[in-house]
Design a protein around this motif. Structure first.
Motif, mmCIF file in Angstrom:
data_model
loop_
_atom_site.group_PDB
_atom_site.id
_atom_site.type_symbol
_atom_site.label_atom_id
_atom_site.label_comp_id
_atom_site.label_asym_id
_atom_site.label_seq_id
_atom_site.Cartn_x
_atom_site.Cartn_y
_atom_site.Cartn_z
ATOM 1 N N PRO A 86 22.580 -0.419 29.440
ATOM 2 C CA PRO A 86 22.968 -1.652 30.142
ATOM 3 C C PRO A 86 24.449 -1.649 30.555
ATOM 4 O O PRO A 86 24.795 -2.032 31.662
ATOM 5 N N GLY A 87 25.306 -1.177 29.663
ATOM 6 C CA GLY A 87 26.724 -1.091 29.980
ATOM 7 C C GLY A 87 27.002 -0.103 31.096
ATOM 8 O O GLY A 87 27.863 -0.336 31.949
ATOM 9 N N LEU A 88 26.264 1.009 31.103
ATOM 10 C CA LEU A 88 26.455 1.999 32.164
ATOM 11 C C LEU A 88 25.985 1.491 33.517
ATOM 12 O O LEU A 88 26.576 1.819 34.550
ATOM 13 N N ILE A 89 24.951 0.671 33.538
ATOM 14 C CA ILE A 89 24.476 0.113 34.814
ATOM 15 C C ILE A 89 25.536 -0.820 35.397
ATOM 16 O O ILE A 89 25.855 -0.745 36.593
ATOM 17 N N ILE A 90 26.114 -1.675 34.554
ATOM 18 C CA ILE A 90 27.194 -2.552 35.027
ATOM 19 C C ILE A 90 28.389 -1.712 35.458
ATOM 20 O O ILE A 90 29.007 -1.973 36.496
ATOM 21 N N PHE A 91 28.723 -0.686 34.673
ATOM 22 C CA PHE A 91 29.819 0.221 35.022
ATOM 23 C C PHE A 91 29.605 0.841 36.396
ATOM 24 O O PHE A 91 30.515 0.860 37.230
ATOM 25 N N LYS A 132 27.468 5.998 22.728
ATOM 26 C CA LYS A 132 26.080 5.880 22.292
ATOM 27 C C LYS A 132 25.145 6.879 22.971
ATOM 28 O O LYS A 132 23.961 6.900 22.675
ATOM 29 N N LEU A 133 25.651 7.686 23.893
ATOM 30 C CA LEU A 133 24.810 8.618 24.632
ATOM 31 C C LEU A 133 24.854 10.004 24.012
ATOM 32 O O LEU A 133 25.862 10.409 23.436
ATOM 33 N N ASN A 134 23.754 10.738 24.186
ATOM 34 C CA ASN A 134 23.749 12.127 23.729
ATOM 35 C C ASN A 134 24.428 12.991 24.789
ATOM 36 O O ASN A 134 24.806 12.531 25.858
ATOM 37 N N HIS A 135 24.586 14.283 24.491
ATOM 38 C CA HIS A 135 25.338 15.178 25.375
ATOM 39 C C HIS A 135 24.681 15.332 26.742
ATOM 40 O O HIS A 135 25.381 15.442 27.756
ATOM 41 N N ASN A 136 23.356 15.345 26.801
ATOM 42 C CA ASN A 136 22.679 15.509 28.087
ATOM 43 C C ASN A 136 22.931 14.316 29.007
ATOM 44 O O ASN A 136 23.178 14.482 30.205
ATOM 45 N N LYS A 137 22.865 13.108 28.457
ATOM 46 C CA LYS A 137 23.111 11.919 29.277
ATOM 47 C C LYS A 137 24.575 11.846 29.702
ATOM 48 O O LYS A 137 24.874 11.443 30.828
ATOM 49 N N LYS A 138 25.489 12.233 28.820
ATOM 50 C CA LYS A 138 26.901 12.267 29.197
ATOM 51 C C LYS A 138 27.124 13.255 30.327
ATOM 52 O O LYS A 138 27.883 12.989 31.263
ATOM 53 N N PHE A 139 26.467 14.393 30.250
ATOM 54 C CA PHE A 139 26.583 15.411 31.293
ATOM 55 C C PHE A 139 26.100 14.854 32.636
ATOM 56 O O PHE A 139 26.740 15.072 33.673
#
Length: 179
Positions: A65-70, A113-120
């Motif tokens: 949710p925070g990433l969508i607003i971001f 809160k994200l894993n490495h794949n999502k951060k990538f």
């Protein structure tokens, strides 16, 4: 707690009228310095604000949710028209001073809160966005921002190239550290 005070001091410093006028007088300083420093101020204040004041982390348990607003606010502030409106309308400038630190706070809370794949994936999308923006700012035949010169626009485009390369290098550093 110390980070919160550093972020708050940076925010207050950037909101001072002479400093605000100085940063907004040159396009590259407006977009790549003032906006980035507002983001950093929000990032510094984010941990304290999320945990102690508004407890928003309970609504952002997965980070999405925070990433969508971001993403929505990030894309809005990359539009040349948004920069023009921030210079012309005080209400939009006030929105800039609220929303950019907010996305710094959300980015800090969500990325933890994200894993490495999502951060990538997020870093890849940011690098691609900055690369596309660099292309538009450098190769546009007209000025994109009415309040700035075409030479300022070129400087912003080359700044976007630098930031895109920096984000890619950050991705590789994090990949190396995760192994």
């Amino acid at each position: 707690m110390r980070q919160f005070y550093y972020g708050l001091a940076l925010f207050i410093f950037l909101a001072l009228p002479p400093i605000r006028t100085l940063f907004e007088s040159i396009m590259v300083m407006h977009m790549h310095m003032q906006m980035m420093l507002l983001f950093i101020a929000g990032w510094l204040m984010g941990k304290f604000v999320n945990q102690k004041l508004i407890k928003a982390h309970r609504y952002n348990t997965t980070g999405m949710p925070g990433l969508i607003i971001f993403i929505f606010l990030f894309i809005y502030w990359m539009l040349p028209r948004a920069m023009d409106e921030a210079l012309e309308y005080p209400l939009v400038e006030a929105f800039k001073f609220v929303s950019i630190p907010l996305i710094g706070m959300l980015f800090r809370d969500s990325m933890a809160k994200l894993n490495h794949n999502k951060k990538f994936i997020i870093y890849t999308c940011i690098a691609i966005t900055f690369s596309i923006l660099a292309y538009f700012y450098i190769f546009s035949e007209t000025t994109l921002c009415n309040n700035y010169l075409e030479s300022d626009q070129l400087a912003v485009g080359y700044g976007f190239i630098f930031i895109a390369i920096s984000v890619v290098l950050l991705m590789f550093i994090q990949i190396k550290d995760s192994k």
